[in-house]
Enzyme design. Structure first.
Site, PDB file in Angstrom:
ATOM      1  N   HIS A  99       0.835  -1.189   0.000  1.00  0.00           N
ATOM      2  CA  HIS A  99       0.000   0.000   0.000  1.00  0.00           C
ATOM      3  C   HIS A  99       0.883   1.257   0.000  1.00  0.00           C
ATOM      4  CE1 HIS A  99       0.473  -0.596   4.498  1.00  0.00           C
ATOM      5  NE2 HIS A  99       0.774   0.684   4.386  1.00  0.00           N
TER       6      HIS A  99
HETATM    7  P1  TYD Z   1      -1.967  -2.676   7.496  1.00  0.00           P
HETATM    8  O1  TYD Z   1      -1.495  -1.273   7.652  1.00  0.00           O
HETATM    9  O2  TYD Z   1      -2.628  -3.041   6.202  1.00  0.00           O
HETATM   10  O3  TYD Z   1      -0.750  -3.662   7.789  1.00  0.00           O
HETATM   11  P2  TYD Z   1       0.387  -4.234   6.787  1.00  0.00           P
HETATM   12  O4  TYD Z   1       0.777  -3.137   5.855  1.00  0.00           O
HETATM   13  O5  TYD Z   1       1.490  -4.635   7.665  1.00  0.00           O
HETATM   14  O6  TYD Z   1      -0.139  -5.431   6.104  1.00  0.00           O
HETATM   15  O7  TYD Z   1      -2.928  -3.009   8.709  1.00  0.00           O
HETATM   16  C1  TYD Z   1      -3.392  -4.330   8.946  1.00  0.00           C
HETATM   17  C2  TYD Z   1      -4.732  -4.239   9.638  1.00  0.00           C
HETATM   18  O8  TYD Z   1      -4.614  -3.585  10.895  1.00  0.00           O
HETATM   19  C3  TYD Z   1      -5.767  -3.448   8.840  1.00  0.00           C
HETATM   20  O9  TYD Z   1      -7.018  -4.120   9.007  1.00  0.00           O
HETATM   21  C4  TYD Z   1      -5.827  -2.125   9.531  1.00  0.00           C
HETATM   22  C5  TYD Z   1      -5.466  -2.451  10.956  1.00  0.00           C
HETATM   23  N1  TYD Z   1      -4.727  -1.345  11.623  1.00  0.00           N
HETATM   24  C6  TYD Z   1      -5.306  -0.683  12.697  1.00  0.00           C
HETATM   25  O10 TYD Z   1      -6.453  -0.958  13.107  1.00  0.00           O
HETATM   26  N2  TYD Z   1      -4.596   0.295  13.329  1.00  0.00           N
HETATM   27  C7  TYD Z   1      -3.332   0.646  12.928  1.00  0.00           C
HETATM   28  O11 TYD Z   1      -2.700   1.534  13.544  1.00  0.00           O
HETATM   29  C8  TYD Z   1      -2.752  -0.038  11.807  1.00  0.00           C
HETATM   30  C9  TYD Z   1      -1.391   0.295  11.319  1.00  0.00           C
HETATM   31  C10 TYD Z   1      -3.495  -1.028  11.192  1.00  0.00           C
END
Ligand code: TYD
Length: 140
Positions: free
Chosen positions: A49
């Site tokens: 992302h």
């Molecule tokens: P995401 O940022 O997509 O993680 P990665 O890039 O490591 O795969 O986040 C994963 C999940 O966690 C997504 O459902 C959003 C949630 N999330 C929160 O609720 N709070 C946060 O501070 C973060 C970073 C993610």
């Protein structure tokens, strides 16, 4: 834009080490949120992302993590494998993250609360977004 910096490392082999970073000093923004990613099996791809506005600073607290940053034309692969390296990622860059060793822990400091609306999770949407020429157009 990204920047990889070395933060202070206080200590020695006998007593161990302490490192730190502070808002608007080593970390070039006010920190509003910390989160950490851990327990990621090898081979799992995370990230995938970009953020429209969010600024982040990352430290690999244990183990090693590979971050591939892309601005839509160029890519840079960065290995974080030491707790005194701090990776600053400005908005507008696409990132792919993989954990290279079991028990790796990635700590992320961010300048804002979690907002799903700030994410671009589709690479084609990302390319459209940067080609529109946003303020935070990602250049490596
Ligand atoms: P995401 O940022 O997509 O993680 P990665 O890039 O490591 O795969 O986040 C994963 C999940 O966690 C997504 O459902 C959003 C949630 N999330 C929160 O609720 N709070 C946060 O501070 C973060 C970073 C993610």
């Amino acid at each position: 834009m990204y920047k990889l910096i070395e933060v202070a490392r206080i200590g020695d082999l006998d007593r161990g080490y302490l490192s730190y970073f502070e808002s608007n000093k080593e970390c070039p923004f006010d920190i509003k949120r910390l989160y950490y990613i851990y327990g990621v099996p090898q081979g799992v791809e995370r990230g995938a992302h970009a953020h429209k506005e969010l600024k982040q600073a990352m430290v690999c607290m244990s183990g090693s993590v590979k971050i591939v940053l892309t601005d839509g034309s160029e890519s840079k692969s960065i290995i974080l494998d030491s707790p005194h390296q701090l990776l600053i990622i400005n908005p507008g860059l696409w990132r792919d993250v993989s954990f290279l060793q079991p028990n790796s822990v990635l700590l992320v400091a961010a300048n804002d609360y979690y907002e799903e609306e700030d994410y671009i999770r589709d690479y084609d949407d990302y390319l459209k977004y940067i080609r529109k020429g946003s303020d935070n157009e990602g250049t490596l």
